[in-house]
Write a protein that holds these residues in place. Structure first.
Motif, PDB file in Angstrom:
ATOM      1  N   GLY A  44       0.885  -0.977  -0.039  1.00  9.81           N
ATOM      2  CA  GLY A  44       0.130   0.083  -0.021  1.00  9.81           C
ATOM      3  C   GLY A  44       0.869   1.233  -0.104  1.00  9.81           C
ATOM      4  O   GLY A  44       2.212   1.085   0.102  1.00  9.81           O
ATOM      5  N   ALA A  45       0.241   2.184  -0.030  1.00  5.07           N
ATOM      6  CA  ALA A  45       0.831   3.763  -0.094  1.00  5.07           C
ATOM      7  C   ALA A  45       1.561   3.989   1.374  1.00  5.07           C
ATOM      8  O   ALA A  45       0.899   3.422   2.257  1.00  5.07           O
ATOM      9  N   PRO A  46       2.870   4.471   1.197  1.00  2.00           N
ATOM     10  CA  PRO A  46       3.401   5.097   0.010  1.00  2.00           C
ATOM     11  C   PRO A  46       4.288   4.336  -0.813  1.00  2.00           C
ATOM     12  O   PRO A  46       5.115   4.891  -1.487  1.00  2.00           O
ATOM     13  N   PHE A  47       4.313   3.055  -0.311  1.00  3.70           N
ATOM     14  CA  PHE A  47       5.230   2.034  -1.112  1.00  3.70           C
ATOM     15  C   PHE A  47       4.891   1.647  -2.508  1.00  3.70           C
ATOM     16  O   PHE A  47       5.441   1.281  -3.326  1.00  3.70           O
ATOM     17  N   GLU A  48       3.534   1.830  -2.767  1.00  2.00           N
ATOM     18  CA  GLU A  48       2.969   1.566  -3.990  1.00  2.00           C
ATOM     19  C   GLU A  48       1.710   2.451  -4.162  1.00  2.00           C
ATOM     20  O   GLU A  48       1.065   2.766  -3.113  1.00  2.00           O
ATOM     21  N   LYS A  49       1.117   2.477  -5.263  1.00  2.00           N
ATOM     22  CA  LYS A  49      -0.337   3.071  -5.395  1.00  2.00           C
ATOM     23  C   LYS A  49      -1.270   2.034  -4.988  1.00  2.00           C
ATOM     24  O   LYS A  49      -1.140   0.987  -4.764  1.00  2.00           O
ATOM     25  N   GLY A  50      -2.342   2.682  -4.464  1.00  2.00           N
ATOM     26  CA  GLY A  50      -3.281   2.024  -3.839  1.00  2.00           C
ATOM     27  C   GLY A  50      -3.884   2.659  -2.406  1.00  2.00           C
ATOM     28  O   GLY A  50      -3.489   3.901  -2.171  1.00  2.00           O
ATOM     29  N   GLU A  51      -4.399   2.022  -1.621  1.00  2.00           N
ATOM     30  CA  GLU A  51      -4.805   2.228  -0.223  1.00  2.00           C
ATOM     31  C   GLU A  51      -3.691   2.629   0.568  1.00  2.00           C
ATOM     32  O   GLU A  51      -2.824   1.850   0.224  1.00  2.00           O
ATOM     33  N   ASP A  52      -3.812   3.124   1.673  1.00  2.00           N
ATOM     34  CA  ASP A  52      -2.788   3.444   2.675  1.00  2.00           C
ATOM     35  C   ASP A  52      -2.399   2.047   3.067  1.00  2.00           C
ATOM     36  O   ASP A  52      -3.018   1.337   3.419  1.00  2.00           O
ATOM     37  N   SER A  53      -0.805   2.020   3.550  1.00  2.00           N
ATOM     38  CA  SER A  53      -0.425   0.871   4.253  1.00  2.00           C
ATOM     39  C   SER A  53      -0.926   1.037   5.547  1.00  2.00           C
ATOM     40  O   SER A  53      -1.607   1.955   6.076  1.00  2.00           O
ATOM     41  N   THR A  54      -0.875  -0.169   6.212  1.00  2.00           N
ATOM     42  CA  THR A  54      -1.196  -0.486   7.641  1.00  2.00           C
ATOM     43  C   THR A  54      -0.815   0.935   8.797  1.00  2.00           C
ATOM     44  O   THR A  54      -1.560   1.503   9.216  1.00  2.00           O
TER      45      THR A  54
ATOM     46  N   LEU B 190       0.949   3.982   7.553  1.00  2.00           N
ATOM     47  CA  LEU B 190       0.217   5.294   7.168  1.00  2.00           C
ATOM     48  C   LEU B 190      -0.843   5.363   7.693  1.00  2.00           C
ATOM     49  O   LEU B 190      -1.300   6.600   8.030  1.00  2.00           O
ATOM     50  N   ALA B 191      -1.891   4.604   7.221  1.00  2.00           N
ATOM     51  CA  ALA B 191      -3.266   4.965   7.693  1.00  2.00           C
ATOM     52  C   ALA B 191      -3.320   5.113   9.280  1.00  2.00           C
ATOM     53  O   ALA B 191      -4.097   5.920   9.495  1.00  2.00           O
ATOM     54  N   ASP B 192      -2.605   4.350  10.122  1.00  2.00           N
ATOM     55  CA  ASP B 192      -2.820   4.511  11.559  1.00  2.00           C
ATOM     56  C   ASP B 192      -2.066   6.229  11.894  1.00  2.00           C
ATOM     57  O   ASP B 192      -3.013   6.679  12.420  1.00  2.00           O
ATOM     58  N   PHE B 193      -1.234   6.319  11.110  1.00  2.00           N
ATOM     59  CA  PHE B 193      -0.276   7.660  11.429  1.00  2.00           C
ATOM     60  C   PHE B 193      -1.400   8.786  10.766  1.00  2.00           C
ATOM     61  O   PHE B 193      -1.725   9.894  11.511  1.00  2.00           O
ATOM     62  N   LYS B 194      -2.291   8.755   9.934  1.00  2.00           N
ATOM     63  CA  LYS B 194      -2.784   9.575   9.232  1.00  2.00           C
ATOM     64  C   LYS B 194      -4.056   9.732  10.142  1.00  2.00           C
ATOM     65  O   LYS B 194      -4.554  11.081  10.717  1.00  2.00           O
TER      66      LYS B 194
END
Length: 610
Positions: free
Chosen positions: A210-220, A222-226
């Motif tokens: 997932g993002a920011p490693f690749e396109k698509g939904e946020d990684s685990t 990154l989603a938590d941090f956001k």
């Protein structure tokens, strides 16, 4: 990484010596000499100072305790730190021995004995520090990092957010130390069996999807941090800047570190084999016998534990047959187990709605138990309890259910985690027993009360003995039956199925590590003797393999608590009060089983004399 005493059950046996009152004889009068307060103060200061020092030397420990001093750091997992900790433990033992135990009061003597045995065991067990798998499907640094950041690293202000980013950047060192540890073990011939590697490699890959490693939904992460940053009351520009810094850390630290670990594990897998038991370790037999002693806090041998397990399996099968006949099932026990395992009425659909229904009903069961605690307990925990599904990033490899203790300051509730990845592994007839074991009156009752105890040193509040903790959890599955719950016979069958599972653990753990059973032999034993899903059997056997002895704690501990309770009932008759008995069991925190027996015997003696 260091094993932390506040989350991993302490592996020590504490021998509580008998204490005689000191007296002086003057004429016909006996005058009791009062304990020397300065020596008590010295002991309590030692307990407090060493505990606080250990907390402050571990950033992870600090975070679990709600302390934010080193909120931007990780623990030092190097061999140099391990050797330094060993020397500190030896120095602590010297300092403790300098305290005159004879001049302590009874409560402080208990603390003294527990601390001394803990220190002695830590020193003795240092030689076994590599006899484990720091990366496995049950736990490990690879899964600890995201779980810790998501569940423990709270973001209340700007500095907390910056500390989160610093920890992301610090993962590089953590993973490097982990790989060095794995290689040290490999050189000693200690490599996890082949089945472990697909689990841990898959779990590690999930972290960098997932993002920011690749396109698509946020990684685990990154989603938590956001989510945490979005909740801050700061302007959007600051939020955007923080998120940008986090994305940079994820790409520059998390991605290369986890990629390096994945590549290393892929190479290590080629050196692995299919031998499953601890007997394959250097001095494996001695290691396993020591592990059993630490886990059970008894002197039971592997063969004795195996025999107890076989007897308990037979007894529980007989009680299951009674329920089978009660519901009018036509067929033998094996057919009834198959019916319970496969009939759709006992399983919710593997959908968001089905999973939510499970969580809602488990919560309702715990809420109902909360209203009846006065029937069982004098003291109740202040900390709240929540029910939560295991997060998606770790649900595939995680256990069926587990408990996470609350923060000592009340900022975070206790959590009962239910693993809803495979709903066929979570039958509704086991829901009640699981809720009681992990929540109320089980782990939350015992662990939260322990943390809230007054007049007890912190090392006792936050430490633990697996046989006591898990024995209480299993005992807590039975107590609601005695209160009139499990009204549905199928639910009562579920309770027995859960107890049967723990009895089988005695058989299989010793089978694998003492009798050289294979992984498949262990799986077959569970499948042939329980109504659980095959996937349960696979996970349980794989847990046995990577955690030698741990699973024996539940049944051994429960049997001891029941033995003590029944003996007290016989001796006290009408004077027996279940609330007082539970108070005796819980009010001193987790202790070895022989020490618990001493406490109960003293209570019985005082009640008998009253």
């Amino acid at each position: 990484m260091r094993k932390l005493t506040f989350i991993a059950a302490a592996v020590s046996i504490a021998l509580l010596g008998g204490c005689q009152q000191m007296t002086e004889q003057k004429s016909t009068q006996t005058v009791q000499v009062q304990p020397v307060q300065s020596e008590i103060d010295k002991a309590n200061a030692f307990f407090e100072d060493t505990f606080n020092r250990d907390v402050m030397s571990s950033p992870i420990y600090q975070t679990y305790m709600g302390i934010k001093k080193d909120y931007d750091k990780w623990d030092d997992g190097s061999e140099e730190k391990a050797l330094k900790d060993l020397q500190q433990t030896k120095d602590d033992l010297v300092a403790l021995n300098a305290i005159n135990r004879d001049l302590l009061d009874e409560n402080t003597k208990v603390s003294y004995d527990l601390k001394k045995q803990d220190l002695e065991n830590s020193i003795a067990d240092f030689k076994w520090r590599y006899h484990n798998y720091p990366v496995n499907q049950m736990f490990g640094v690879h899964s600890m990092i995201p779980a810790f950041m998501i569940n423990q690293h709270q973001v209340s202000d700007l500095s907390d957010a910056k500390a989160y980013i610093s920890r992301l950047n610090g993962v590089t060192t953590v993973i490097d130390q982990l790989i060095k540890d794995l290689e040290t073990r490999a050189d000693k011939g200690i490599i996890a069996p082949k089945f472990v590697f697909p689990h841990v490699i898959d779990s590690s890959k999930n972290i960098i999807v997932g993002a920011p490693f690749e396109k698509g939904e946020d990684s685990t992460l990154l989603a938590d941090f956001k989510r945490k940053v979005d909740a801050l009351e700061i302007d959007q520009a600051e939020k955007d800047s923080l998120i940008s810094d986090a994305e940079a850390a994820l790409k520059s630290a998390i991605k290369p570190s986890y990629s390096k670990l994945i590549n290393y594990l892929a190479q290590l897998e080629k050196r692995a084999d299919d031998r499953d038991g601890a007997w394959k370790f250097p001095d494996g037999e001695a290691f396993y016998n020591n592990a059993l002693a630490r886990t059970t806090t008894t002197d039971l041998t592997a063969k004795e534990i195996h025999t107890i397990g076989l007897a308990e399996v037979s007894r529980i099968h007989d009680e299951m047959r009674e329920i089978k006949d009660k519901v009018g099932f036509k067929g033998d026990l094996k057919a009834f187990m198959q019916f319970m395992k496969t009939d759709k009425q006992f399983y919710y659909p593997n959908t968001a709605e089905g999973k939510q229904r499970y969580l809602d009903e488990a919560t309702a069961m715990i809420d109902n138990m909360k209203t009846r605690l006065d029937e069982l307990f004098i003291v109740k925990p202040k900390a709240d309890l929540k029910v939560k599904a295991v997060e998606a990033f770790r649900e595939k490899a995680a256990g069926k259910a587990f408990y996470q203790q609350p923060a000592p300051d009340g900022s975070r509730p206790g959590i009962y985690y239910a693993n809803l990845y495979d709903m066929e592994a979570m039958p509704t007839y086991q829901m009640e027993a699981l809720a009681y074991h992990e929540g109320m009156p089980g782990h939350h009752m015992q662990i939260a009360i322990s943390q809230e105890l007054e007049g007890v040193p912190k090392f006792r509040k936050f430490g633990g003995y697996t046989a006591y903790i898990e024995g209480w959890g299993l005992y807590s599955e039975l107590v609601p039956k005695e209160m009139g719950l499990y009204e549905d016979p199928y639910s009562d069958f579920g309770r027995l199925a859960m107890e049967l599972w723990r009895a089988c653990r005695l058989v299989v753990d010793t089978g694998i590590h003492e009798m050289k059973w294979t992984r498949q032999q262990g799986i077959d034993y569970y499948v042939n003797n329980t109504p659980n899903a095959t996937s349960d059997g696979v996970k349980m056997v794989e847990r046995h393999v990577v955690m030698p002895s741990q699973a024996t704690a539940y049944k051994v501990g429960m049997l001891k608590i029941l033995e003590l309770r029944e003996a007290a009932k016989v001796k006290l008759g009408d004077k027996f009060d279940i609330r007082e008995f539970h108070d005796v069991v819980l009010k001193n925190g987790a202790v070895p089983l022989n020490v618990l027996e001493t406490f109960v015997d003293q209570w019985v003696a005082s009640k008998s004399a009253a």
